[in-house]
Design a protein around this motif. Sequence first.
Motif, mmCIF file in Angstrom:
data_model
loop_
_atom_site.group_PDB
_atom_site.id
_atom_site.type_symbol
_atom_site.label_atom_id
_atom_site.label_comp_id
_atom_site.label_asym_id
_atom_site.label_seq_id
_atom_site.Cartn_x
_atom_site.Cartn_y
_atom_site.Cartn_z
ATOM 1 N N THR A 973 -8.848 -1.908 -24.130
ATOM 2 C CA THR A 973 -9.345 -1.236 -22.934
ATOM 3 C C THR A 973 -8.419 -1.532 -21.767
ATOM 4 O OG1 THR A 973 -11.589 -1.586 -23.761
ATOM 5 C CG2 THR A 973 -11.355 -0.907 -21.467
ATOM 6 N N GLY A 974 -7.895 -0.488 -21.150
ATOM 7 C CA GLY A 974 -6.939 -0.678 -20.065
ATOM 8 C C GLY A 974 -7.524 -1.400 -18.877
ATOM 9 N N SER A 975 -8.813 -1.169 -18.588
ATOM 10 C CA SER A 975 -9.432 -1.811 -17.428
ATOM 11 C C SER A 975 -9.551 -3.324 -17.600
ATOM 12 C CB SER A 975 -10.823 -1.219 -17.189
ATOM 13 O OG SER A 975 -11.652 -1.408 -18.326
ATOM 14 N N THR A 976 -9.444 -3.806 -18.836
ATOM 15 C CA THR A 976 -9.440 -5.248 -19.098
ATOM 16 C C THR A 976 -8.034 -5.755 -19.334
ATOM 17 O OG1 THR A 976 -11.654 -5.123 -20.080
ATOM 18 C CG2 THR A 976 -10.330 -7.053 -20.613
ATOM 19 N N HIS A 977 -7.266 -5.047 -20.149
ATOM 20 C CA HIS A 977 -5.928 -5.502 -20.523
ATOM 21 C C HIS A 977 -5.002 -5.610 -19.310
ATOM 22 C CE1 HIS A 977 -1.986 -5.612 -22.445
ATOM 23 N NE2 HIS A 977 -1.676 -4.513 -21.766
ATOM 24 N N ARG A 978 -4.971 -4.581 -18.461
ATOM 25 C CA ARG A 978 -4.004 -4.569 -17.360
ATOM 26 C C ARG A 978 -4.238 -5.696 -16.354
ATOM 27 N NH1 ARG A 978 -4.619 1.053 -18.066
ATOM 28 N NH2 ARG A 978 -6.259 1.113 -16.485
ATOM 29 N N PRO A 979 -5.451 -5.856 -15.810
ATOM 30 C CA PRO A 979 -5.617 -6.956 -14.851
ATOM 31 C C PRO A 979 -5.465 -8.337 -15.475
ATOM 32 C CG PRO A 979 -7.722 -5.869 -15.297
ATOM 33 C CD PRO A 979 -6.661 -5.028 -15.922
ATOM 34 N N ALA A 980 -5.890 -8.493 -16.736
ATOM 35 C CA ALA A 980 -5.728 -9.799 -17.387
ATOM 36 C C ALA A 980 -4.248 -10.125 -17.570
ATOM 37 C CB ALA A 980 -6.456 -9.799 -18.729
ATOM 38 N N SER A 981 -3.453 -9.148 -18.003
ATOM 39 C CA SER A 981 -2.026 -9.372 -18.223
ATOM 40 C C SER A 981 -1.312 -9.679 -16.916
ATOM 41 C CB SER A 981 -1.400 -8.137 -18.880
ATOM 42 O OG SER A 981 -2.038 -7.825 -20.094
ATOM 43 N N SER A 982 -1.520 -8.835 -15.918
ATOM 44 C CA SER A 982 -0.811 -9.029 -14.648
ATOM 45 C C SER A 982 -1.216 -10.336 -13.983
ATOM 46 C CB SER A 982 -1.082 -7.852 -13.711
ATOM 47 O OG SER A 982 -2.471 -7.718 -13.460
ATOM 48 N N SER A 983 -2.487 -10.717 -14.106
ATOM 49 C CA SER A 983 -2.946 -11.967 -13.486
ATOM 50 C C SER A 983 -2.324 -13.180 -14.165
ATOM 51 C CB SER A 983 -4.475 -12.061 -13.556
ATOM 52 O OG SER A 983 -5.080 -10.987 -12.880
ATOM 53 N N LEU A 984 -2.236 -13.150 -15.491
ATOM 54 C CA LEU A 984 -1.656 -14.282 -16.210
ATOM 55 C C LEU A 984 -0.167 -14.402 -15.922
ATOM 56 C CD1 LEU A 984 -2.448 -16.529 -18.107
ATOM 57 C CD2 LEU A 984 -1.963 -15.031 -20.049
ATOM 58 N N VAL A 985 0.522 -13.266 -15.831
ATOM 59 C CA VAL A 985 1.950 -13.303 -15.497
ATOM 60 C C VAL A 985 2.163 -13.863 -14.093
ATOM 61 C CG1 VAL A 985 3.965 -11.860 -15.014
ATOM 62 C CG2 VAL A 985 2.613 -11.461 -17.078
ATOM 63 N N SER A 986 1.373 -13.399 -13.137
ATOM 64 C CA SER A 986 1.505 -13.895 -11.766
ATOM 65 C C SER A 986 1.220 -15.390 -11.697
ATOM 66 C CB SER A 986 0.541 -13.139 -10.842
ATOM 67 O OG SER A 986 0.825 -11.762 -10.835
ATOM 68 N N PHE A 987 0.206 -15.845 -12.441
ATOM 69 C CA PHE A 987 -0.116 -17.264 -12.453
ATOM 70 C C PHE A 987 1.020 -18.067 -13.072
ATOM 71 C CE2 PHE A 987 -1.990 -20.881 -14.791
ATOM 72 C CZ PHE A 987 -2.515 -21.597 -13.718
ATOM 73 N N ALA A 988 1.577 -17.584 -14.189
ATOM 74 C CA ALA A 988 2.658 -18.309 -14.865
ATOM 75 C C ALA A 988 3.893 -18.388 -13.980
ATOM 76 C CB ALA A 988 2.988 -17.626 -16.191
ATOM 77 N N ARG A 989 4.175 -17.337 -13.232
ATOM 78 C CA ARG A 989 5.347 -17.358 -12.344
ATOM 79 C C ARG A 989 5.225 -18.449 -11.285
ATOM 80 N NH1 ARG A 989 5.847 -11.212 -11.977
ATOM 81 N NH2 ARG A 989 7.660 -10.725 -13.262
ATOM 82 N N GLY A 990 4.009 -18.735 -10.865
ATOM 83 C CA GLY A 990 3.820 -19.735 -9.824
ATOM 84 C C GLY A 990 3.746 -21.160 -10.325
ATOM 85 N N LEU A 991 3.827 -21.371 -11.643
ATOM 86 C CA LEU A 991 3.734 -22.720 -12.194
ATOM 87 C C LEU A 991 5.096 -23.404 -12.186
ATOM 88 C CD1 LEU A 991 1.427 -22.137 -15.315
ATOM 89 C CD2 LEU A 991 0.787 -23.184 -13.138
ATOM 90 N N PRO A 992 5.112 -24.719 -11.980
ATOM 91 C CA PRO A 992 6.383 -25.453 -12.129
ATOM 92 C C PRO A 992 6.790 -25.505 -13.594
ATOM 93 C CG PRO A 992 4.569 -26.978 -11.749
ATOM 94 C CD PRO A 992 4.005 -25.603 -11.564
ATOM 95 N N LEU A 993 8.095 -25.683 -13.846
ATOM 96 C CA LEU A 993 8.584 -25.723 -15.224
ATOM 97 C C LEU A 993 8.116 -26.972 -15.941
ATOM 98 C CD1 LEU A 993 12.257 -24.418 -14.957
ATOM 99 C CD2 LEU A 993 10.364 -23.353 -16.179
ATOM 100 N N CYS A 994 8.233 -28.111 -15.283
ATOM 101 C CA CYS A 994 7.992 -29.396 -15.952
ATOM 102 C C CYS A 994 6.589 -29.913 -15.660
ATOM 103 C CB CYS A 994 9.004 -30.440 -15.477
ATOM 104 S SG CYS A 994 10.714 -29.938 -15.734
ATOM 105 N N PRO A 995 6.012 -30.661 -16.595
ATOM 106 C CA PRO A 995 4.714 -31.295 -16.331
ATOM 107 C C PRO A 995 4.839 -32.310 -15.206
ATOM 108 C CG PRO A 995 5.255 -31.331 -18.684
ATOM 109 C CD PRO A 995 6.491 -30.899 -17.960
ATOM 110 N N SER A 996 3.777 -32.395 -14.401
ATOM 111 C CA SER A 996 3.766 -33.357 -13.299
ATOM 112 C C SER A 996 2.322 -33.784 -13.064
ATOM 113 C CB SER A 996 4.349 -32.742 -12.023
ATOM 114 O OG SER A 996 3.571 -31.636 -11.600
ATOM 115 N N ASP A 997 2.178 -34.776 -12.190
ATOM 116 C CA ASP A 997 0.829 -35.264 -11.898
ATOM 117 C C ASP A 997 0.033 -34.292 -11.045
ATOM 118 O OD1 ASP A 997 1.509 -37.527 -13.276
ATOM 119 O OD2 ASP A 997 2.160 -38.626 -11.484
ATOM 120 N N SER A 998 0.724 -33.351 -10.444
ATOM 121 C CA SER A 998 0.061 -32.451 -9.488
ATOM 122 C C SER A 998 -0.791 -31.388 -10.168
ATOM 123 C CB SER A 998 1.100 -31.775 -8.590
ATOM 124 O OG SER A 998 2.013 -31.037 -9.392
ATOM 125 N N GLY A 999 -0.519 -31.084 -11.442
ATOM 126 C CA GLY A 999 -1.322 -30.039 -12.072
ATOM 127 C C GLY A 999 -0.649 -29.447 -13.292
#
Length: 1165
Positions: A973-999
């Motif tokens: 279903t596009g109404s589920t797939h599109r926002p879920a995909s774009s949200s996960l990509v946006s979230f992943a882009r904002g993550l640091p590469l390496c593990p840290s104590d911050s999150g």
Amino acid sequence: MDEDSQETRLFAVFERHDEFVAAQNTLLAVDLFGEPSREEEDVELDCSRKLIMIFGEYQEQSYLLDPYLESLVSPVAECLRKYALTCVNARVAQSSHSRVERLSDLLHNYIKFRGYKTITRFFPHEVSDLSIALDFIRLPSGPVKDLSQWGLRYAVLLWLSLICRIPFDLQKFDDATRSGETANAIELVGKDRLNMAGLEREGAATLLARFYARKDTKQQFASFVEWSITVFRSSDIILSIGVLQVLCELVKSGSSEQLQAFTQKFLEITNTLEQSTPLTSNTLVRKYRTKLLSRVALRLMPPKVSRSKLTFRSLDGDFKNQTNNGSVDDGDEDIDIPEEIDIILESLFKSLQDKDTVIRWSAAKGIARISERLPSDFSSQVLETILGLFSIHSVAGASVYDTPAIAEATWHGASLASAEMARRGLVQTSALGSLLGWLSKALYFDIRKGAHSIGSNVRDAAAYVIWALARAQDPESFSPYARELAQWLVSVALFDREIHIRRAASAAFQEHVGRMALFPHGIDVLRKTDFYAVSVRRNAFTVAAPQVAEHLEYRSCLIDHIISITLRHWDVAMREFGAQALRRICELDLKTLGLECASKMAGFLHSVDVSDVHGALAALTGISEAYRIQGSEENASNRQKIFAFIAIVSQDAVMVPRNGLILAAACDLIASSLTLQEVELQEKTSVPHWKRIIDQGLRHRSSSVQQAAAAAMATTSSLIDCSLDVHRLIKDFRRGPQSLQQSLGYTLGVLDYNAHPHGFSEVVKCLLNSVDPNSSGRMSSIEARRNCFQALPKIVANVLPRLTEYLIAESMCGVLDALDSGLDDYTMDERGDIGSWVRMACIQGLASIFEDLFRVSGSIPQFANYLPAQRYHSVIARILRQGVERLDNVRQIAGHCLLRLFRIPLPNVSHQEEWRIKGSELMVKLFLNDASDAMTSWSVGEWLFPKAVELLRVQEYRQPLLTGLIHSVGARTGSTHRPASSSLVSFARGLPLCPSDSGYSLFELCDDLIECAQGRTTSNAVVVPILQTFNMLLEADVLSHLSSVDSGPSKLEKLLNIATKNVLRLKNVQRVQESMKIVVNLLVVSSVSKSSSERIIDFLSHPYPKIRTSTAEYLYTFIQSRDLGWEADDAVEELLLETEWSSESMQVKVAATRVSELLSCAITE
């Protein structure tokens, strides 16, 4: 502004005038003889669409354009004139088809928007324009000959019709040797287009009507009349409709002297039409015949001052009548009525009974207009004849419900004619009583016909008559009937099935209140039954009706209407609403009304009609429930009396399987009226078979009947111990058919265990075994399991005051474990994901139990054993997973339950912070930041997923939440797939590469995804969404830098291995394609690009041709569009393009090997 608000917006002025003019000027500035370029075509199409959109926006308020019409329409009409003149002068000139079509469409939209009579006034209408328009439409190879240019032909025909109204001699345009050539040409143009369906025929009819109305075309008109008779005798339907349009228009606007000479011809035409079966079978032919008769009669009668009058109240409360300054002379009463009027009226009375509404409506207006010109005595006779139509199909002493279905058309026609007569003030006081008598029946005209009923149009027309009477009658003449009429209108406004009838009756009531002020409590009742109050059926029945019943003048009529009509209605929903309304009204004075209404309803229990019995039982249930809620000894006695009425109903009628409605209603009545005294009487009770009724209901296949029987069983369980019955039910139903299994869950969940034990431990054990996946007693029916899951939280809530007595901590944990396991039910069948029914029941059940346990936590000594904190957080995480999965309704339920759990206070125990939801501050910030968030539905993916991905930062809920997000990314279903995909990509882009104590970090995200896939590599339902998620991240270039992190290359190698493991043996095409995309996308990641290039051969030489073809296409597109970081050999692209990958030859394997080698060499270099 959203679409809905735009549609309902009201304008004060033409706000978009400048924008409209600019777009129109763009269209008018083009060269109609030059073909547009592609860019020009796009610009002109955009302008045309904008104009059409503005027309649509102002369609409901078209009058706002009136001040600008001349300045808007004149340039368009002048552009058409110049174009026509150029075409006539340069006969070989080739014009642009699309541009001319847009010009004619613009004119057509103006005409559609404001009507041709208004718009044609702004067309050029000089005498010289006649030759231009006439020559243009007659061009042998001109644009008007193109079949698609119907709009252009329509506009030119209307233009010619306007020019024909100019009083000049047509012979001035003729050659000296060919007299009458111009007139003949105009006539020929019109006649040629009378046999064309659509607007062209209307334009041609208008042209001919105005042409024959000229003084110099009398001879042509006589010939046309003779020709029209020939046409009608030939039974050509299309041409006959066109000819009738001409005659109707001409008789309406032509001169009386000209038309009266052809009266006999017109009557001959109508007789010819009546005798032609092919023509009379056509609705339009009958409609225009009716119009023609009406207009001929009007031409035979001299016009006279209208007797119609409007009644209104002034601000000082006095009644006044609005009349014309003239008066009706006594001499008008001595007018000599032509004999033809009787013939015409007789034909119109027949048309009032036509099967089509448009004919009846036309005849009604014609009769009223003719009556308006007749002397008073004659118009009274006309009204008397109209009222006589009501009695054609009526039988003395019979109700309106005994009227045959064929009477619908007659009653509707008579009502419409009465309304038109009333509007014109033609209903005399002496006839008012008779008319209202018939209207009292027409307001309730509802005849069952098959699976539906007919008569809504009759009821609507009856309300229209009453509305019209309020505008033309004197209050004095109406005062004897006011109270009764008010009761009729209020009853229909509140209790009619159709929304438009309720609104029509409300409008009629309002008109009488405003103009006559005769209705009791008129303003107050009107406020309670206004347009909006009666629009929603539930509100009209359960809110407005009790409010109106507060006035004693209306109470008895409302009760009578419910008992005699609503509770006997063919529609089940109407009977159920009627029962609710009767209960609410009786509650106003239950002591007086309760048993009185119950006794009346008991009379219907003898009926053989299922509707009557069901309605009576439903009404008795409502009254009994009202007695039960008030709860006194006297009321208990009244409930016993109502309970005894069950015995009136035949046992056969109750027990027969097909009468599920009666069985369910009987069970509901038992549930509301059963008392301890009746139970203790056992076989001596007034209804000895009441237990058998309940048992039959529990065994019925309908879930609604089962629920009603379960409710009756619940009432019984509150009075006596039902342990033996419960044991029997468990024994009989658990191993029985699916319908019995479903009934068991309903029943066990509603028993009153707080009053009596009812074998509580056996019940809990039965329910847990019925839903345990590892138990042999697990029910196979998904509906039965759902009902068992729903029963568990109901049982806990029932015994909550004595929870520790009924449930030990181990048993409570067993209940929670069972509900938790239900969250993993993903059963599928032809109906889809039916496991979602179980998951939703478990989500709601767990939330309900948590709320109950937290509320009584202070009275539970070992609360941590009943609800361990770790178990609580585990369930919260799994509910959160359901809150981000692919099904909208599951997300909605999960979100609603989570928000409920956010709001409840912590348990009243020591270390209460252990039960605080992890990351609760973040959750409150995301989902309860303001009122709009709390109101927004979790089913809206665009709102939910950007917030939900932020919860991945909460470690305790990360894994379940990520699993749910992966399922949504893989949703179809596009109404589920599109926002879920774009949200996960946006979230992943904002993550640091390496593990840290911050999150959270990108490395940990990939690690979690790979861990999910490695755990269930054989499950396509899990692996495919994970591969889709990785492809999405790779295509967004999120993972390109992961190889620079320690252990990053090893994670990417694991991903590559998961994607290519046993790829040649996989049968799922979607999984293979997603794996192929992973391998191709990893070509840009330096640490694994070499390995990826070597795995490409597995897909280019895959056994499935579809995989080979899609791999070549995807790889070619990838090489062309991405920055690879290395130069691909041109030979790779050549091989990908030229190889026939769908073939089974050895050349495919050779090419696949060569592509892999070339890629490896390019990456190495």
